[in-house]
Motif scaffolding. Structure first.
Motif: not given
Ligand code: ADP
Ligand code: ADP
Length: 228
Positions: A108-121, A186-193
């Motif tokens: 995996v090259s990168a895992a991109v987290l789009i971080d949004v709080p639950e009420d906005e979702v 998982h991806y934080r540990t892999a260093g690609v987050l």
């Protein structure tokens, strides 16, 4: 091979950002939700099985989902890479993907987290409309189509997903957010987050993702007006 994963809660904006990212990287999008919806529409055995879980807001079991995904990754257009939208959603799926890529000497090259709080979702999901042909997402207020009820990109009809009804959305959040946390770990540990603030307008989220990919060395810097 570029394998970039979009992570985020249901409604975070993965489907909205995926085309921009795929265009930028020159690879196709593989969205397991879209693959499942088309299997449901075609009435295949896999679709009938998956539908029971989707209608309840639950994750489809890992074995079915991994088979579907690996089958799609084996197609010729995916050989140079993919943007993954909605996969992996569990630690088991993440491990299965790692293993399949490792067999080809890839990762995996990168895992991109789009971080949004639950009420906005919840707000985003309640106004979501998607197109019949390809699942392109719109929002009644935040991202309306040029012509009401018609997809800007392919002209197909827009509809509201049955599983975007508020009770199912709540079930989805309750059942899927724990697993999402495992996948992030998982991806934080892999260093690609890579994490971006998803609580901005669509264009600003796209720019933030782009900047993160450039910083990670996965895309060349371009003038901002060329990004889209
Ligand atoms: P959203 O856009 O709301 O995040 P998706 O379109 O990605 O939802 O997925 C819709 C439904 O399809 C999910 O609620 C789940 O039932 C099923 N699904 C999609 N991807 C997966 C996956 N990787 N693992 C298990 N179930 C999945
Ligand atoms: P996901 O694929 O993560 O489930 P979508 O891309 O379908 O999420 O987005 C959910 C809804 O929120 C859609 O109606 C979409 O038009 C809208 N949306 C996406 N990104 C944003 C944003 N940055 N600001 C406001 N609304 C957004």
């Amino acid at each position: 091979m570029k394998v970039v994963i979009l992570l985020g809660a249901p409604g975070a904006g993965k489907g909205t950002q995926a085309p921009l990212l795929a265009n930028r990287l020159g690879v196709p999008i593989v969205a397991t939700g879209d693959l499942f919806r088309s299997a449901v529409r075609d009435g295949t055995p896999l679709g009938l099985e998956a539908r029971r879980y989707m209608d309840a807001g639950q994750l489809v079991p890992d074995d079915i989902t991994v088979r579907l995904l690996l089958d799609r990754l084996g197609r010729a257009d995916a050989h140079g890479g993919v943007v993954l939208d909605g996969f992996p959603r569990t630690a088991v799926q993440a491990a299965a993907l790692d293993e399949a890529l490792a067999e080809r000497g890839e990762r995996v090259s990168a895992a991109v987290l789009i971080d949004v709080p639950e009420d906005e979702v919840m707000r985003r999901m309640s106004g979501r409309w998607i197109c019949r042909a390809a699942g392109h997402p719109y929002h009644a207020v935040f991202s309306p189509p040029h012509t009401p009820g018609v997809c800007d990109i392919d002209g197909s009809e827009l509809y509201q997903r049955a599983d975007d009804e508020p009770d199912t959305v709540r079930a989805r959040m309750a059942q899927q957010l724990g697993a999402l946390a495992d996948v992030i770990a998982h991806y934080r540990t892999a260093g690609v987050l890579l994490s971006v603030d998803g609580l901005q307008g669509i264009d600003d989220v796209a720019a933030a993702i782009d900047a993160a990919l450039v910083e990670a060395g996965l895309a060349d810097a371009v003038e901002s007006e060329d990004v889209r």
